[in-house]
Design an enzyme around this catalytic site. Sequence first.
Site, mmCIF file in Angstrom:
data_model
loop_
_atom_site.group_PDB
_atom_site.id
_atom_site.type_symbol
_atom_site.label_atom_id
_atom_site.label_comp_id
_atom_site.label_asym_id
_atom_site.label_seq_id
_atom_site.Cartn_x
_atom_site.Cartn_y
_atom_site.Cartn_z
ATOM 1 N N CYS A 99 0.819 -1.113 0.073
ATOM 2 C CA CYS A 99 0.127 0.430 0.195
ATOM 3 C C CYS A 99 0.918 1.221 0.280
ATOM 4 C CB CYS A 99 -1.249 -0.180 1.373
ATOM 5 S SG CYS A 99 -1.754 1.297 1.447
ATOM 6 N N GLU A 142 -8.909 -0.815 -2.396
ATOM 7 C CA GLU A 142 -8.858 0.620 -2.476
ATOM 8 C C GLU A 142 -10.095 0.676 -1.734
ATOM 9 O OE1 GLU A 142 -6.268 2.110 -3.322
ATOM 10 O OE2 GLU A 142 -5.167 1.158 -4.183
#
Length: 176
Positions: A99, A142
Amino acid sequence: MIKPVLKMGDPCLLQPARRVDQFGTPELEALLQDMQDTMAALNGAGLAAPQIGVSLQVVIFGVEHSPRYPDAESVPFTVLINPVLTPLTEQMEEDWEGCLSIPGMRGLVPRYTRLRYQGVDAAGASIDRTVTGFHARVVQHECDHLNGILYPMRINDLRKFGYTDTLFPGQTIADD
């Protein structure tokens, strides 16, 4: 404009994001451009608005070839606003994730293997897709950001979470 990406520990990443109610505004267009510029500059597979400090239900994602995920299949570039995810199976699969808000680290994260996502695009037009594989994984990752969830919160075994260069010594995996 390339924006700084908030890092794990920033309280903004732990808040649920607000729905978008107005489309086609200069503010929304500017946000989407900033997100695209930022994602491209960092070779990301996706980016959520909260990652750049904007608490709105907006995600973008898309991968043709990513040095961060060299073996991943392509995912079409998508702007997804006010998303709703519906798992279409109970089957989950673990795979490694990184991430942009947790640079230099990876974790083995379980995700649904098949799901439907719905929402709207930048103009407010409906999106309704059924996806599998890496596409499904990216969407779930997401959209988690929109609910204040970072991928380490989903890891079942924290022995499978660590620094990329330690977990994968000698492998060339682009830094997050």
